[in-house]
Enzyme design. Sequence first.
Site, PDB file in Angstrom:
ATOM      1  N   ASP A  20      -4.003 -12.637   5.198  1.00  0.00           N
ATOM      2  CA  ASP A  20      -5.216 -12.158   4.707  1.00  0.00           C
ATOM      3  C   ASP A  20      -6.148 -11.493   5.844  1.00  0.00           C
ATOM      4  O   ASP A  20      -6.404 -12.177   6.614  1.00  0.00           O
ATOM      5  CB  ASP A  20      -5.910 -13.379   3.926  1.00  0.00           C
ATOM      6  CG  ASP A  20      -7.267 -12.908   3.233  1.00  0.00           C
ATOM      7  OD1 ASP A  20      -7.325 -11.606   3.342  1.00  0.00           O
ATOM      8  OD2 ASP A  20      -7.941 -13.487   2.762  1.00  0.00           O
ATOM      9  N   TYR A  37     -17.119   3.190   5.017  1.00  0.00           N
ATOM     10  CA  TYR A  37     -15.775   3.204   5.252  1.00  0.00           C
ATOM     11  C   TYR A  37     -15.483   3.767   6.539  1.00  0.00           C
ATOM     12  O   TYR A  37     -14.527   3.032   7.589  1.00  0.00           O
ATOM     13  CB  TYR A  37     -15.037   3.936   4.154  1.00  0.00           C
ATOM     14  CG  TYR A  37     -13.453   3.958   4.354  1.00  0.00           C
ATOM     15  CD1 TYR A  37     -12.663   3.135   4.417  1.00  0.00           C
ATOM     16  CD2 TYR A  37     -13.116   5.545   4.698  1.00  0.00           C
ATOM     17  CE1 TYR A  37     -11.317   3.384   4.601  1.00  0.00           C
ATOM     18  CE2 TYR A  37     -11.822   5.755   4.885  1.00  0.00           C
ATOM     19  CZ  TYR A  37     -10.781   4.787   4.873  1.00  0.00           C
ATOM     20  OH  TYR A  37      -9.508   5.139   5.260  1.00  0.00           O
ATOM     21  N   THR A  75      -9.442   0.548   1.585  1.00  0.00           N
ATOM     22  CA  THR A  75      -9.546   2.142   1.382  1.00  0.00           C
ATOM     23  C   THR A  75     -10.412   2.515   0.338  1.00  0.00           C
ATOM     24  O   THR A  75     -10.347   3.799   0.386  1.00  0.00           O
ATOM     25  CB  THR A  75      -7.823   2.501   1.393  1.00  0.00           C
ATOM     26  OG1 THR A  75      -7.556   1.922   0.190  1.00  0.00           O
ATOM     27  CG2 THR A  75      -7.184   1.968   2.526  1.00  0.00           C
ATOM     28  N   GLY A  78       0.996  -1.240  -0.311  1.00  0.00           N
ATOM     29  CA  GLY A  78       0.060   0.091   0.136  1.00  0.00           C
ATOM     30  C   GLY A  78       0.736   1.211   0.072  1.00  0.00           C
ATOM     31  O   GLY A  78       2.141   1.139  -0.001  1.00  0.00           O
ATOM     32  N   GLN A  79       0.087   2.409   0.069  1.00  0.00           N
ATOM     33  CA  GLN A  79       0.926   3.806  -0.091  1.00  0.00           C
ATOM     34  C   GLN A  79       1.738   3.723   1.272  1.00  0.00           C
ATOM     35  O   GLN A  79       2.843   4.182   1.063  1.00  0.00           O
ATOM     36  CB  GLN A  79      -0.060   4.729  -0.113  1.00  0.00           C
ATOM     37  CG  GLN A  79      -1.083   4.840  -1.400  1.00  0.00           C
ATOM     38  CD  GLN A  79      -1.771   6.198  -1.611  1.00  0.00           C
ATOM     39  OE1 GLN A  79      -1.421   6.942  -2.240  1.00  0.00           O
ATOM     40  NE2 GLN A  79      -3.048   6.274  -0.960  1.00  0.00           N
ATOM     41  N   VAL A  80       0.960   3.728   2.110  1.00  0.00           N
ATOM     42  CA  VAL A  80       1.861   3.953   3.591  1.00  0.00           C
ATOM     43  C   VAL A  80       2.828   2.754   3.848  1.00  0.00           C
ATOM     44  O   VAL A  80       3.984   2.930   4.138  1.00  0.00           O
ATOM     45  CB  VAL A  80       0.686   4.053   4.692  1.00  0.00           C
ATOM     46  CG1 VAL A  80       1.591   4.460   5.930  1.00  0.00           C
ATOM     47  CG2 VAL A  80      -0.020   5.375   4.301  1.00  0.00           C
TER      48      VAL A  80
HETATM   49  N1  LIG Z   1      -5.747   6.697   1.553  1.00  0.00           N
HETATM   50  C1  LIG Z   1      -6.104   7.627   2.205  1.00  0.00           C
HETATM   51  O1  LIG Z   1      -6.440   8.815   1.806  1.00  0.00           O
HETATM   52  C2  LIG Z   1      -6.446   7.393   3.807  1.00  0.00           C
HETATM   53  C3  LIG Z   1      -6.815   8.432   4.699  1.00  0.00           C
HETATM   54  C4  LIG Z   1      -6.839   8.380   5.933  1.00  0.00           C
HETATM   55  C5  LIG Z   1      -6.718   7.013   6.471  1.00  0.00           C
HETATM   56  N2  LIG Z   1      -5.979   6.054   5.601  1.00  0.00           N
HETATM   57  C6  LIG Z   1      -5.732   4.737   6.301  1.00  0.00           C
HETATM   58  O2  LIG Z   1      -4.401   4.648   6.033  1.00  0.00           O
HETATM   59  C7  LIG Z   1      -3.975   3.110   5.939  1.00  0.00           C
HETATM   60  C8  LIG Z   1      -2.968   2.905   4.959  1.00  0.00           C
HETATM   61  O3  LIG Z   1      -3.827   3.435   3.656  1.00  0.00           O
HETATM   62  P1  LIG Z   1      -3.061   3.767   2.258  1.00  0.00           P
HETATM   63  O4  LIG Z   1      -3.363   4.810   1.482  1.00  0.00           O
HETATM   64  O5  LIG Z   1      -1.754   2.992   2.196  1.00  0.00           O
HETATM   65  O6  LIG Z   1      -3.980   2.332   1.750  1.00  0.00           O
HETATM   66  P2  LIG Z   1      -3.937   1.469   0.087  1.00  0.00           P
HETATM   67  O7  LIG Z   1      -2.757   2.312  -0.500  1.00  0.00           O
HETATM   68  O8  LIG Z   1      -5.029   1.332  -0.191  1.00  0.00           O
HETATM   69  O9  LIG Z   1      -3.272   0.109   0.670  1.00  0.00           O
HETATM   70  C9  LIG Z   1      -3.847  -0.811   1.558  1.00  0.00           C
HETATM   71  C10 LIG Z   1      -3.094  -1.984   1.644  1.00  0.00           C
HETATM   72  O10 LIG Z   1      -4.075  -2.817   2.388  1.00  0.00           O
HETATM   73  C11 LIG Z   1      -3.981  -4.027   1.910  1.00  0.00           C
HETATM   74  N3  LIG Z   1      -5.112  -5.067   1.916  1.00  0.00           N
HETATM   75  C12 LIG Z   1      -6.302  -4.564   1.645  1.00  0.00           C
HETATM   76  N4  LIG Z   1      -7.225  -5.924   1.764  1.00  0.00           N
HETATM   77  C13 LIG Z   1      -6.371  -6.575   2.418  1.00  0.00           C
HETATM   78  C14 LIG Z   1      -6.378  -7.972   2.867  1.00  0.00           C
HETATM   79  N5  LIG Z   1      -7.761  -8.640   2.800  1.00  0.00           N
HETATM   80  N6  LIG Z   1      -5.661  -8.597   3.437  1.00  0.00           N
HETATM   81  C15 LIG Z   1      -4.238  -8.053   3.561  1.00  0.00           C
HETATM   82  N7  LIG Z   1      -4.127  -6.911   3.130  1.00  0.00           N
HETATM   83  C16 LIG Z   1      -5.099  -6.348   2.440  1.00  0.00           C
HETATM   84  C17 LIG Z   1      -3.667  -3.912   0.539  1.00  0.00           C
HETATM   85  O11 LIG Z   1      -2.889  -5.200  -0.281  1.00  0.00           O
HETATM   86  P3  LIG Z   1      -3.263  -5.352  -1.895  1.00  0.00           P
HETATM   87  O12 LIG Z   1      -2.293  -4.492  -2.409  1.00  0.00           O
HETATM   88  O13 LIG Z   1      -3.092  -6.633  -1.999  1.00  0.00           O
HETATM   89  O14 LIG Z   1      -4.499  -4.963  -2.160  1.00  0.00           O
HETATM   90  C18 LIG Z   1      -2.469  -2.758   0.517  1.00  0.00           C
HETATM   91  O15 LIG Z   1      -1.349  -3.225   0.862  1.00  0.00           O
HETATM   92  C19 LIG Z   1      -5.219   2.581   5.889  1.00  0.00           C
HETATM   93  O16 LIG Z   1      -5.737   2.050   7.131  1.00  0.00           O
HETATM   94  C20 LIG Z   1      -6.244   3.848   5.720  1.00  0.00           C
HETATM   95  O17 LIG Z   1      -7.612   3.484   6.144  1.00  0.00           O
HETATM   96  C21 LIG Z   1      -5.842   6.181   4.169  1.00  0.00           C
END
Ligand SMILES: NC(=O)c1ccc[n+]([C@@H]2O[C@H](COP(=O)([O-])OP(=O)(O)OC[C@H]3O[C@@H](n4cnc5c(N)ncnc54)[C@H](OP(=O)(O)O)[C@@H]3O)[C@@H](O)[C@H]2O)c1
Length: 297
Positions: free
Chosen positions: A36, A125, A62, A11-13
């Site tokens: 998973d 969400y 997300t 993921g991004q973070v």
């Molecule tokens: N993006 C935003 O604007 C935002 C804002 C506020 C808070 N956040 C929070 O910050 C955190 C990181 O966000 P991000 O932007 O880095 O998210 P992201 O880029 O969408 O990455 C999500 C990660 O979670 C993994 N994932 C999803 N479903 C899964 C499952 N069933 N089992 C295992 N892994 C799974 C994805 O794996 P795959 O690559 O295999 O799908 C990916 O590595 C999250 O908790 C999000 O709620 C994000």
Amino acid sequence: MTTILLTGKTGQVGWELQRSLAPLGNVVALGRAEMDHANPDSIRAEMRRVKPGLVVNAAGFTTVDKAESDPELVARVNAVAPGILAEEAKRLGAPLIHYSTDYVYDGAQDRPYLESDAPNPLNTYGRSKLAGERAIQAAAGSHLILRTSWVYSARGNNFVLAILRLAREKPTLAVVNDQFGSPSWARALASATAGLLRDLERVRAHSGIYHLSAAGHTSRFEFAQSIVRLMKEISGQSAGWAEIKPVTTAGYPALPARRPRRLVTDKSSVKRVFGIEMPGWEAQLRSFLTDLAAGSP
Ligand SMILES: NC(=O)c1ccc[n+]([C@@H]2O[C@H](COP(=O)([O-])OP(=O)(O)OC[C@H]3O[C@@H](n4cnc5c(N)ncnc54)[C@H](OP(=O)(O)O)[C@@H]3O)[C@@H](O)[C@H]2O)c1
């Protein structure tokens, strides 16, 4: 050396955390194939195999609009999985660091949100992320829940990459001017997280919920304008960009998930307790775009 179990490595973070956590311990970075989050047994098995001294959960469902059509899966990943991670982390005596969101608020408040303000999520969400926070709190182990905002990076689907693409494809772009937040670069967030984790005793002593996002706030419209203005300046390509026009949410085609209007958060608590403050959103954007234009990984 502490073993750090990091989830969401693609993921991004999570991607950025692999690098920023490396100086703090032995990072075991896991993806969906290894753990998973829709499957509690997989989470328990991996936690018991790795036996980490610190857990950083950057995995999550997300996709805010897609979440509306699969609330059951969203709940498993965003609400149930963090609770299981928290229970397992507690058994091991390991602090759990978890990312949540300012989408737990309804955005109707005119003063900046404090962590103690009542949440009232408007969409699936946001509700699932709030349930995840509560599951972590219920496990009662040591934890930090970091509510962040509008995350972007060079990978994945995010607002900045979408604006950069659309602004080259279209003559005009309508962007909402009545939604406000603190756009945060995943790399800056990962680096701030690593800063928090330098003193694990302090983390143990100050479990709780903290706002952690870019200093300041902006509207989607002003953010989009800044993306284009800064990219023109950094790339030296001044022609061929869309004109960004303001539109209200009401005047924009309806999306499946309702969005909070004004997500202005007070970030003084993480600064007071941990001495951590993220740079302003515009400085982060400039660093990100400079990096992107240079083609850095
Ligand atoms: N993006 C935003 O604007 C935002 C804002 C506020 C808070 N956040 C929070 O910050 C955190 C990181 O966000 P991000 O932007 O880095 O998210 P992201 O880029 O969408 O990455 C999500 C990660 O979670 C993994 N994932 C999803 N479903 C899964 C499952 N069933 N089992 C295992 N892994 C799974 C994805 O794996 P795959 O690559 O295999 O799908 C990916 O590595 C999250 O908790 C999000 O709620 C994000």
